[in-house]
Write a protein that holds these residues in place. Sequence first.
Motif, PDB file in Angstrom:
ATOM      1  N   SER A 269      -4.128  10.335  -2.010  1.00 12.55           N
ATOM      2  CA  SER A 269      -4.240   9.139  -2.844  1.00 12.55           C
ATOM      3  C   SER A 269      -3.514   7.937  -2.220  1.00 12.55           C
ATOM      4  O   SER A 269      -2.427   8.075  -1.660  1.00 12.55           O
ATOM      5  CB  SER A 269      -3.659   9.423  -4.238  1.00 12.55           C
ATOM      6  N   VAL A 270      -4.123   6.768  -2.343  1.00 11.16           N
ATOM      7  CA  VAL A 270      -3.531   5.505  -1.901  1.00 11.16           C
ATOM      8  C   VAL A 270      -3.630   4.514  -3.052  1.00 11.16           C
ATOM      9  O   VAL A 270      -4.689   4.388  -3.670  1.00 11.16           O
ATOM     10  CB  VAL A 270      -4.244   4.936  -0.654  1.00 11.16           C
ATOM     11  N   GLU A 271      -2.536   3.823  -3.337  1.00  9.32           N
ATOM     12  CA  GLU A 271      -2.531   2.780  -4.370  1.00  9.32           C
ATOM     13  C   GLU A 271      -2.115   1.457  -3.749  1.00  9.32           C
ATOM     14  O   GLU A 271      -1.259   1.420  -2.851  1.00  9.32           O
ATOM     15  CB  GLU A 271      -1.583   3.143  -5.513  1.00  9.32           C
ATOM     16  N   ALA A 272      -2.734   0.376  -4.221  1.00 12.43           N
ATOM     17  CA  ALA A 272      -2.430  -0.966  -3.718  1.00 12.43           C
ATOM     18  C   ALA A 272      -1.831  -1.797  -4.842  1.00 12.43           C
ATOM     19  O   ALA A 272      -2.385  -1.842  -5.950  1.00 12.43           O
ATOM     20  CB  ALA A 272      -3.691  -1.633  -3.185  1.00 12.43           C
TER      21      ALA A 272
ATOM     22  N   TYR B   8       0.848  -1.192   0.000  1.00 17.23           N
ATOM     23  CA  TYR B   8       0.000   0.000   0.000  1.00 17.23           C
ATOM     24  C   TYR B   8       0.881   1.238   0.000  1.00 17.23           C
ATOM     25  O   TYR B   8       1.648   1.459   0.946  1.00 17.23           O
ATOM     26  CB  TYR B   8      -0.928  -0.005   1.208  1.00 17.23           C
ATOM     27  N   ALA B   9       0.812   2.024  -1.082  1.00 20.55           N
ATOM     28  CA  ALA B   9       1.524   3.297  -1.187  1.00 20.55           C
ATOM     29  C   ALA B   9       0.581   4.378  -0.683  1.00 20.55           C
ATOM     30  O   ALA B   9      -0.456   4.656  -1.295  1.00 20.55           O
ATOM     31  CB  ALA B   9       1.930   3.562  -2.634  1.00 20.55           C
ATOM     32  N   ILE B  10       0.946   4.991   0.440  1.00 17.28           N
ATOM     33  CA  ILE B  10       0.018   5.829   1.189  1.00 17.28           C
ATOM     34  C   ILE B  10       0.456   7.289   1.142  1.00 17.28           C
ATOM     35  O   ILE B  10       1.541   7.644   1.611  1.00 17.28           O
ATOM     36  CB  ILE B  10      -0.074   5.343   2.646  1.00 17.28           C
ATOM     37  N   GLY B  11      -0.402   8.125   0.571  1.00 15.36           N
ATOM     38  CA  GLY B  11      -0.158   9.561   0.559  1.00 15.36           C
ATOM     39  C   GLY B  11       1.102   9.939  -0.181  1.00 15.36           C
ATOM     40  O   GLY B  11       1.508   9.300  -1.155  1.00 15.36           O
ATOM     41  N   GLY B  12       1.741  11.021   0.264  1.00 16.89           N
ATOM     42  CA  GLY B  12       2.940  11.522  -0.384  1.00 16.89           C
ATOM     43  C   GLY B  12       2.678  12.835  -1.109  1.00 16.89           C
ATOM     44  O   GLY B  12       1.670  13.513  -0.880  1.00 16.89           O
ATOM     45  N   GLU B  13       3.600  13.180  -2.001  1.00 24.63           N
ATOM     46  CA  GLU B  13       3.475  14.393  -2.786  1.00 24.63           C
ATOM     47  C   GLU B  13       3.470  14.059  -4.265  1.00 24.63           C
ATOM     48  O   GLU B  13       4.343  13.339  -4.754  1.00 24.63           O
ATOM     49  CB  GLU B  13       4.638  15.356  -2.503  1.00 24.63           C
ATOM     50  N   CYS B  14       2.487  14.585  -4.973  1.00 28.98           N
ATOM     51  CA  CYS B  14       2.429  14.517  -6.437  1.00 28.98           C
ATOM     52  C   CYS B  14       2.537  15.943  -6.953  1.00 28.98           C
ATOM     53  O   CYS B  14       1.748  16.815  -6.525  1.00 28.98           O
ATOM     54  CB  CYS B  14       1.122  13.880  -6.906  1.00 28.98           C
ATOM     55  N   ASP B  15       3.499  16.185  -7.842  1.00 32.46           N
ATOM     56  CA  ASP B  15       3.734  17.546  -8.342  1.00 32.46           C
ATOM     57  C   ASP B  15       3.927  18.527  -7.187  1.00 32.46           C
ATOM     58  O   ASP B  15       3.400  19.647  -7.195  1.00 32.46           O
ATOM     59  CB  ASP B  15       2.570  17.994  -9.236  1.00 32.46           C
ATOM     60  N   ARG B  16       4.665  18.074  -6.170  1.00 29.70           N
ATOM     61  CA  ARG B  16       5.010  18.885  -5.007  1.00 29.70           C
ATOM     62  C   ARG B  16       3.790  19.329  -4.195  1.00 29.70           C
ATOM     63  O   ARG B  16       3.852  20.296  -3.430  1.00 29.70           O
ATOM     64  CB  ARG B  16       5.847  20.103  -5.415  1.00 29.70           C
ATOM     65  N   THR B  17       2.693  18.629  -4.350  1.00 28.81           N
ATOM     66  CA  THR B  17       1.483  18.920  -3.587  1.00 28.81           C
ATOM     67  C   THR B  17       1.075  17.666  -2.838  1.00 28.81           C
ATOM     68  O   THR B  17       1.012  16.577  -3.422  1.00 28.81           O
ATOM     69  CB  THR B  17       0.339  19.370  -4.513  1.00 28.81           C
TER      70      THR B  17
ATOM     71  N   ALA C 161      -6.211   1.690  -7.512  1.00 34.39           N
ATOM     72  CA  ALA C 161      -6.548   2.701  -6.517  1.00 34.39           C
ATOM     73  C   ALA C 161      -7.225   2.053  -5.313  1.00 34.39           C
ATOM     74  O   ALA C 161      -8.040   1.131  -5.454  1.00 34.39           O
ATOM     75  CB  ALA C 161      -7.466   3.748  -7.132  1.00 34.39           C
ATOM     76  N   ALA C 162      -6.871   2.518  -4.129  1.00 34.44           N
ATOM     77  CA  ALA C 162      -7.541   2.124  -2.893  1.00 34.44           C
ATOM     78  C   ALA C 162      -8.155   3.375  -2.276  1.00 34.44           C
ATOM     79  O   ALA C 162      -7.988   4.483  -2.788  1.00 34.44           O
ATOM     80  CB  ALA C 162      -6.543   1.482  -1.918  1.00 34.44           C
ATOM     81  N   ALA C 163      -8.888   3.197  -1.189  1.00 35.80           N
ATOM     82  CA  ALA C 163      -9.545   4.324  -0.546  1.00 35.80           C
ATOM     83  C   ALA C 163      -8.523   5.386  -0.163  1.00 35.80           C
ATOM     84  O   ALA C 163      -7.458   5.081   0.375  1.00 35.80           O
ATOM     85  CB  ALA C 163     -10.311   3.852   0.682  1.00 35.80           C
ATOM     86  N   SER C 164      -8.841   6.641  -0.434  1.00 39.63           N
ATOM     87  CA  SER C 164      -7.942   7.734  -0.114  1.00 39.63           C
ATOM     88  C   SER C 164      -7.930   8.007   1.377  1.00 39.63           C
ATOM     89  O   SER C 164      -8.879   7.691   2.107  1.00 39.63           O
ATOM     90  CB  SER C 164      -8.378   9.007  -0.859  1.00 39.63           C
TER      91      SER C 164
ATOM     92  N   ALA D  39     -13.368  -3.494   3.701  1.00 35.92           N
ATOM     93  CA  ALA D  39     -14.334  -2.437   3.396  1.00 35.92           C
ATOM     94  C   ALA D  39     -13.730  -1.356   2.508  1.00 35.92           C
ATOM     95  O   ALA D  39     -14.451  -0.468   2.046  1.00 35.92           O
ATOM     96  CB  ALA D  39     -14.848  -1.811   4.686  1.00 35.92           C
ATOM     97  N   ASP D  40     -12.416  -1.436   2.275  1.00 32.03           N
ATOM     98  CA  ASP D  40     -11.679  -0.429   1.511  1.00 32.03           C
ATOM     99  C   ASP D  40     -12.009   0.972   2.024  1.00 32.03           C
ATOM    100  O   ASP D  40     -12.519   1.826   1.292  1.00 32.03           O
ATOM    101  CB  ASP D  40     -11.998  -0.533   0.017  1.00 32.03           C
ATOM    102  N   GLU D  41     -11.695   1.189   3.297  1.00 29.16           N
ATOM    103  CA  GLU D  41     -11.936   2.504   3.883  1.00 29.16           C
ATOM    104  C   GLU D  41     -10.987   2.741   5.047  1.00 29.16           C
ATOM    105  O   GLU D  41     -10.447   1.807   5.635  1.00 29.16           O
ATOM    106  CB  GLU D  41     -13.384   2.630   4.362  1.00 29.16           C
TER     107      GLU D  41
END
Length: 466
Positions: free
Chosen positions: A290-293, A277-286, A303-306, A343-345
């Motif tokens: 977002s969470v990806e599994a 699970y890749a949790i949060g972080g910065e995309c384009d310095r923002t 995509a997983a629950a944000s 429950a993906d939450e």
Amino acid sequence: MSAEDAEDRGRPPRRPSAKLTVVVGDARFSEDKAFLVQSCDYFGALFRSGMKECRQDEVHLQGLGARGFLAALTASRGEFPDLDGLDDLVEAVECAAFLQAAPLARRLVDLVDSDNCLLMYRAAAAFGLDAVYRAAALFIRNVYADLEAEAKESLTPELIAYVESLTPSAFVAVGAHASCGADRPPLAASRTVCRLDESANVWKVLTELPPEASTSMAGVAVLDNRLYVVGGVHGPHKRATASSFCYSVDTDAWSRIPGLERPRRGLGLVGADGRLYAIGGECDRTATASVEAYDVEAASWAAAASLPRPAAAAACAKAAGRIFACLWKPTETTEIYEYVSRADEWRPVATLIRRRSYGHFLVGHRDDLYVVRNGPADDFLRCLVDCYNLRSGQWSSLPGHFANSKGALFTAAVRGDSLLTLSQSETQEFAVADRNWKPRRRMKGFPRSGSLWTFLLRLPDPRPAP
């Protein structure tokens, strides 16, 4: 087979009715059939069999204990069964094996400790509960120096042989490095993953990072004894990268895995149940929520629950088989959320309020979450630790404070009932007991500056096979 049984076998199985009474010893349990089928493979097989019993509203389980069956039901609901006594553990192991109750088996794996590992190992061997058998054996192997005499008194030669055939978990570290890119060669001297040879008290090179792998602001985690490096930054402008890699200790080789859908840096990475699970972080310095599994078997991200809100560098950990993340509300509030995969939450768990201080690192040990935070204001050389117990829902604070020697308490690995921390100056092992950390021994530090990642890997035994 009776005529009635033969007639029953010739009919299509009926759909389970709403309720089933399960009689275990002198206790009676009334449970939803669908819940039992979902929780225990035994009931799933029973209701698919077409036998007479699958149409009855009452089933008797012979030879099992009521406490073990209650533990199976409790674990299947995602709650903590009361298994404080050694007899309770043995009964639960038997019940988990007979009912093929995966939730209870996972809970028993989490409960293996220095006091019960030998008993759990013997019980799992006797009843054929493979998950607990292997977990207990690995635990014993990791603390074998402390338990060898007792193990040889209480275990059969076969059980001892299996423990000794395993390799203990090694303490491994890597510094933070951006990917090198094609325009400049890798700095092999520093871009290495190293293991601590504890007997010789020296760090040894395990492998070199691939040139395109970044450990700077990346997600680093171990899942099923494989090391994963996901995302991070590359180039002089520290742009987020989607490049991701996996290191196999069995082949001593790196392989590229599919990159993140959204390149990011400053992400958390946690592995559980065959997924990363890749949790949060910065995309384009923002900052992103977002969470990806990543499904390891399918080799794909989804995509997983944000997260409840965007977060970069969120402290993440696994405890009691569950995934947790710390989110800040600077400058004094730390909120803990749990990711519930079925429950993906994300669900709120607890909130910690400390004046001008918030959690920077999260450590999971059994049913406890330890929030490592800075001292008052910006005193990062003084770490304070608070403990949240998942069973009681109560907070407690570890006495005193811990010197944060250049990041020592912002990286840690749990091995058995010990916690290993690392800095340039020293490796320190703490014995974890009664929600407290007690210094146990000191070893050589990691001779690299900057941020560090630490983790455990079971490495192949270098000795030749007989």
